[in-house]
Design a protein around this motif. Structure first.
Motif, mmCIF file in Angstrom:
data_model
loop_
_atom_site.group_PDB
_atom_site.id
_atom_site.type_symbol
_atom_site.label_atom_id
_atom_site.label_comp_id
_atom_site.label_asym_id
_atom_site.label_seq_id
_atom_site.Cartn_x
_atom_site.Cartn_y
_atom_site.Cartn_z
ATOM 1 N N VAL A 1 -25.478 -5.710 8.791
ATOM 2 C CA VAL A 1 -24.781 -4.347 8.949
ATOM 3 C C VAL A 1 -24.003 -5.934 9.624
ATOM 4 O O VAL A 1 -22.449 -5.477 8.872
ATOM 5 C CB VAL A 1 -25.155 -4.177 10.767
ATOM 6 N N ASP A 2 -24.002 -7.657 9.375
ATOM 7 C CA ASP A 2 -23.437 -8.354 9.599
ATOM 8 C C ASP A 2 -21.955 -9.073 7.813
ATOM 9 O O ASP A 2 -20.810 -8.902 8.176
ATOM 10 C CB ASP A 2 -23.375 -9.564 9.734
ATOM 11 N N ARG A 3 -23.220 -8.444 7.175
ATOM 12 C CA ARG A 3 -23.028 -8.760 5.651
ATOM 13 C C ARG A 3 -21.413 -7.661 5.016
ATOM 14 O O ARG A 3 -20.663 -7.940 4.711
ATOM 15 C CB ARG A 3 -23.550 -8.669 4.928
ATOM 16 N N MET A 4 -21.785 -6.208 5.746
ATOM 17 C CA MET A 4 -20.974 -5.172 5.434
ATOM 18 C C MET A 4 -19.635 -5.578 5.998
ATOM 19 O O MET A 4 -18.801 -4.961 6.024
ATOM 20 C CB MET A 4 -21.845 -3.700 5.648
ATOM 21 N N ALA A 5 -19.766 -6.518 7.774
ATOM 22 C CA ALA A 5 -18.162 -6.339 7.668
ATOM 23 C C ALA A 5 -17.174 -7.233 7.286
ATOM 24 O O ALA A 5 -16.254 -7.509 7.375
ATOM 25 C CB ALA A 5 -19.170 -6.344 8.694
ATOM 26 N N GLY A 6 -18.747 -7.935 7.137
ATOM 27 C CA GLY A 6 -17.216 -8.754 6.326
ATOM 28 C C GLY A 6 -17.049 -8.494 4.828
ATOM 29 O O GLY A 6 -15.555 -9.608 4.656
ATOM 30 N N GLN B 1 -25.790 -33.400 22.320
ATOM 31 C CA GLN B 1 -25.215 -32.780 22.242
ATOM 32 C C GLN B 1 -25.288 -32.420 20.626
ATOM 33 O O GLN B 1 -26.108 -32.989 19.617
ATOM 34 C CB GLN B 1 -23.136 -32.360 21.658
ATOM 35 N N ILE B 2 -26.076 -30.893 20.628
ATOM 36 C CA ILE B 2 -26.295 -30.557 19.296
ATOM 37 C C ILE B 2 -25.561 -28.917 18.803
ATOM 38 O O ILE B 2 -25.637 -27.942 19.654
ATOM 39 C CB ILE B 2 -27.450 -29.899 18.921
ATOM 40 N N THR B 3 -25.386 -28.661 17.681
ATOM 41 C CA THR B 3 -24.550 -27.302 17.222
ATOM 42 C C THR B 3 -24.934 -26.314 16.772
ATOM 43 O O THR B 3 -25.891 -26.762 15.198
ATOM 44 C CB THR B 3 -22.919 -27.591 16.291
ATOM 45 N N VAL B 4 -24.974 -25.461 16.847
ATOM 46 C CA VAL B 4 -25.486 -25.060 16.108
ATOM 47 C C VAL B 4 -24.505 -23.207 15.734
ATOM 48 O O VAL B 4 -23.653 -22.990 16.248
ATOM 49 C CB VAL B 4 -27.004 -23.892 17.176
ATOM 50 N N ARG B 5 -25.093 -22.150 14.787
ATOM 51 C CA ARG B 5 -23.812 -22.056 14.343
ATOM 52 C C ARG B 5 -24.930 -20.173 14.287
ATOM 53 O O ARG B 5 -26.147 -20.291 13.884
ATOM 54 C CB ARG B 5 -23.820 -21.941 12.643
ATOM 55 N N PHE B 6 -23.969 -18.788 14.579
ATOM 56 C CA PHE B 6 -24.529 -17.577 14.832
ATOM 57 C C PHE B 6 -23.342 -16.943 14.571
ATOM 58 O O PHE B 6 -22.244 -17.276 13.953
ATOM 59 C CB PHE B 6 -24.864 -17.409 16.262
ATOM 60 N N THR B 7 -24.352 -16.093 13.835
ATOM 61 C CA THR B 7 -23.256 -14.832 13.250
ATOM 62 C C THR B 7 -22.832 -14.135 14.345
ATOM 63 O O THR B 7 -23.047 -14.343 15.312
ATOM 64 C CB THR B 7 -24.393 -13.702 12.806
ATOM 65 N N PRO B 8 -21.633 -13.261 14.379
ATOM 66 C CA PRO B 8 -21.027 -12.416 15.412
ATOM 67 C C PRO B 8 -21.571 -11.932 15.713
ATOM 68 O O PRO B 8 -21.071 -11.449 17.071
ATOM 69 C CB PRO B 8 -19.671 -12.128 14.502
ATOM 70 N N THR B 9 -22.663 -10.569 15.367
ATOM 71 C CA THR B 9 -23.271 -9.757 14.942
ATOM 72 C C THR B 9 -24.450 -10.460 17.079
ATOM 73 O O THR B 9 -24.854 -10.312 18.026
ATOM 74 C CB THR B 9 -24.016 -9.703 14.662
ATOM 75 N N ARG C 1 -35.941 -6.143 13.258
ATOM 76 C CA ARG C 1 -34.520 -5.921 13.392
ATOM 77 C C ARG C 1 -33.508 -6.772 12.730
ATOM 78 O O ARG C 1 -31.909 -6.805 12.536
ATOM 79 C CB ARG C 1 -33.872 -5.688 14.792
ATOM 80 N N ARG C 2 -34.316 -8.075 12.738
ATOM 81 C CA ARG C 2 -32.830 -9.134 11.790
ATOM 82 C C ARG C 2 -32.179 -8.918 10.552
ATOM 83 O O ARG C 2 -31.846 -8.435 10.665
ATOM 84 C CB ARG C 2 -34.129 -10.527 12.117
ATOM 85 N N PRO C 3 -33.163 -8.320 10.439
ATOM 86 C CA PRO C 3 -32.695 -7.909 8.690
ATOM 87 C C PRO C 3 -31.541 -6.453 8.274
ATOM 88 O O PRO C 3 -30.517 -7.074 7.966
ATOM 89 C CB PRO C 3 -33.807 -7.636 8.182
ATOM 90 N N LEU C 4 -31.754 -5.552 9.859
ATOM 91 C CA LEU C 4 -30.734 -4.988 10.470
ATOM 92 C C LEU C 4 -29.543 -5.419 10.260
ATOM 93 O O LEU C 4 -27.964 -5.017 10.173
ATOM 94 C CB LEU C 4 -31.224 -3.785 11.155
ATOM 95 N N ALA C 5 -29.739 -6.341 11.587
ATOM 96 C CA ALA C 5 -28.464 -7.019 11.970
ATOM 97 C C ALA C 5 -27.757 -8.160 10.601
ATOM 98 O O ALA C 5 -26.791 -7.960 11.157
ATOM 99 C CB ALA C 5 -28.669 -8.322 13.285
ATOM 100 N N TYR D 1 -22.285 3.509 5.206
ATOM 101 C CA TYR D 1 -23.028 3.805 5.870
ATOM 102 C C TYR D 1 -24.588 4.366 5.456
ATOM 103 O O TYR D 1 -25.670 4.861 6.557
ATOM 104 C CB TYR D 1 -22.704 5.167 4.896
ATOM 105 N N THR D 2 -24.933 3.726 3.999
ATOM 106 C CA THR D 2 -26.881 3.312 4.102
ATOM 107 C C THR D 2 -27.103 2.578 5.136
ATOM 108 O O THR D 2 -28.197 2.665 5.934
ATOM 109 C CB THR D 2 -26.718 2.963 2.682
ATOM 110 N N VAL D 3 -25.974 1.084 5.028
ATOM 111 C CA VAL D 3 -27.198 -0.059 6.306
ATOM 112 C C VAL D 3 -26.764 0.329 7.740
ATOM 113 O O VAL D 3 -28.014 1.023 8.442
ATOM 114 C CB VAL D 3 -25.639 -0.739 6.278
#
Length: 107
Positions: free
Chosen positions: A59-64, A2-10, A52-56, A97-99
């Motif tokens: 967006v994730d940082r701004m939401a947080g 078993q391996i555990t990985v972390r992902f952003t909500p996006t 597209r990864r930097p944009l995602a 809005y900028t993001v």
């Protein structure tokens, strides 16, 4: 094993949608995708090379940040912490809005 990985909500949302479309569980989809990536010799297939990864991530940082500020306003009563969080909201909204403009331009 078993391996555990972390992902952003996006990332979880995108992976979950694709897994459902493929009629797989998220774990099954991630396992299949990881095996396919391990067998691939195409370096452009790597997730960190996705333009597209930097944009995602932005967006994730701004939401947080927005969620944290709103939670502080909601939970801190009428004290200085609430006032400080309220003072942050106009700047956070402008940065959001900028993001979002960048996301729309990339689409």
């Amino acid at each position: 094993m078993q391996i555990t990985v972390r992902f952003t909500p996006t990332a979880i949302a995108a992976i979950g949608e694709r897994a459902a479309a493929e009629r797989l569980t998220i774990a099954g989809f991630i396992g299949d995708a990881a095996l396919a990536a391990a067998r691939s010799t195409d370096p452009l297939a790597r997730a960190e090379r996705d333009p597209r990864r930097p944009l995602a991530e932005a967006v994730d940082r701004m939401a947080g940040e927005l969620n944290a500020a709103v939670a502080t306003v909601r939970d801190s009563g009428d004290g200085p912490a609430r006032e400080a969080a309220l003072a942050l909201l106009p700047d956070l909204a402008e940065r959001t809005y900028t993001v979002l403009d960048a996301v729309l331009e990339a689409a």
